[in-house]
Design a protein around this motif. Sequence first.
Motif, PDB file in Angstrom:
ATOM      1  N   GLU A   1       7.607 -42.465 -87.151  1.00  0.00           N
ATOM      2  CA  GLU A   1       6.184 -41.820 -87.118  1.00  0.00           C
ATOM      3  C   GLU A   1       5.478 -42.640 -88.052  1.00  0.00           C
TER       4      GLU A   1
ATOM      5  N   LEU B   1       0.221 -34.768 -86.850  1.00  0.00           N
ATOM      6  CA  LEU B   1       0.920 -35.128 -85.659  1.00  0.00           C
ATOM      7  C   LEU B   1       2.539 -35.216 -85.909  1.00  0.00           C
TER       8      LEU B   1
ATOM      9  N   THR C   1       5.736 -42.157 -82.494  1.00  0.00           N
ATOM     10  CA  THR C   1       4.750 -41.633 -82.561  1.00  0.00           C
ATOM     11  C   THR C   1       3.627 -42.113 -83.615  1.00  0.00           C
TER      12      THR C   1
ATOM     13  N   GLU D   1      -2.153 -41.422 -80.585  1.00  0.00           N
ATOM     14  CA  GLU D   1      -3.291 -40.744 -80.214  1.00  0.00           C
ATOM     15  C   GLU D   1      -4.380 -41.560 -81.215  1.00  0.00           C
TER      16      GLU D   1
ATOM     17  N   PHE E   1      -4.920 -39.470 -76.213  1.00  0.00           N
ATOM     18  CA  PHE E   1      -3.292 -39.582 -76.097  1.00  0.00           C
ATOM     19  C   PHE E   1      -2.927 -40.610 -75.094  1.00  0.00           C
TER      20      PHE E   1
ATOM     21  N   VAL F   1      -4.191 -35.038 -86.752  1.00  0.00           N
ATOM     22  CA  VAL F   1      -4.247 -34.271 -85.555  1.00  0.00           C
ATOM     23  C   VAL F   1      -3.674 -32.662 -85.941  1.00  0.00           C
TER      24      VAL F   1
ATOM     25  N   CYS G   1      -1.686 -29.865 -85.849  1.00  0.00           N
ATOM     26  CA  CYS G   1      -0.287 -29.626 -85.731  1.00  0.00           C
ATOM     27  C   CYS G   1       0.102 -29.087 -84.517  1.00  0.00           C
TER      28      CYS G   1
ATOM     29  N   GLY H   1      -0.086 -31.545 -81.583  1.00  0.00           N
ATOM     30  CA  GLY H   1       0.995 -32.345 -81.626  1.00  0.00           C
ATOM     31  C   GLY H   1       2.174 -31.879 -81.087  1.00  0.00           C
TER      32      GLY H   1
END
Length: 405
Positions: free
Chosen positions: A24, A32, A94, A136, A213, A386, A388, A391
């Motif tokens: 991440e 996210l 991500t 995103e 996205f 974002v 949760c 995501g």
Amino acid sequence: MPDPCSKNAAGANHGVSEMMRSVELFVGAGGLGIGVSQAGFKPAAVMDWDRWACDTLRENKERGLDPVRDWPLHECDVRDFDFGSIAGDIDLVTGGPPCQPFSMGGRHRAFLDSRDMFPQAIRAVRALRPKAFIFENVKGLTRSSFSNYLEYIRLQLAYPDLVANRGEEWLTHLARLEDHHTRGRTKVLQYRVLMRVLNAANYGVPQRRERVFLVGFRADTEVEWHFPTPTHSRDALLWSQWREDIYWDLHQVAKKHRPQGGAGQARALAMRERPKELPWRTVRDAIADLPDPELSPRRAHDFHDHRFQPGARSYPGHTGSPLDEPAKTLKAGVHGVPGGENMLRRPDGSIRYFTVRESARLQTFPDDMIFHGSWTETMRQLGNAVPCELGRIVAAGVRNKLLSD
């Protein structure tokens, strides 16, 4: 052990793992990232440069909050992170590259803005070669004035090994990527990239929040995928409110206190069939069990991060979020908290700021998560996040495809 945030960090041998592992980038307060973890991915690295956001995550890690308690958190500039230090295969990368260059509330500098971190997202894909990625950003990225640069981002993600030459202008690099793409066949690393603007309200989030996205699958996976089908709708909410009274009965709102008239009621009465989707979730749905911090401050003190913040004011274009609709988009703001977007408007027309806890509910963060910093700083973290749940839904769709194909 070498520091992966050091430019001189040594690489590691890549092993094989059966676990669905992720990395991440730009995690922020974790919206996210939490969703991705809830979808079943285990992060091999989580990173952000912002110390307040990292303090939030560290505090919740120390408290044992699932799923962040096991996150390998790195507070550093992603530009200094050595992705070669991550051992084993990575299934998913991500992140939300800092969005200020593309925000409708910002200066719209895009590729001229040093805060544009998409080049680092592309570098991560190139280095880690994940099976898939999810990035995103704000809807502003899809503005017509950014269309060429958005296509440049998409093609770089599609062919991350085709890097710009030293001194090459981005438009020249874009033309070279386009030439490569139109030739069709390629032997270099390739991803099939899909892009769509998703409204969080259409997926059960009590907030009308539109984010773009970009989802890509490595070409050799041969995955066929589409974005999740919306599960909630405005029409279903209007039907619940004005054709069946389910919404008002659920919240025990007497008929004399229900709003009357308006375009929503008229639309509901004109519907011929009950919508198939679930109703949009509203602000009232999200916070009904929380005492009003202005009217009941003593009771509100029983809830963490639920304190009245004075100073809310309404002005044209900034009138707050109606209680019986999904909230307007929570925003971080360039200079403090933008009051109109982060306010509640009660049925009697009075207004107040959302509390941190209420804002966290609107972003579908876990109720036992706490946020580090002042009210303004905390609201910035929440405004940049974002939801949760959104995501989780997108990441779950990606994971299910990776497991089934």
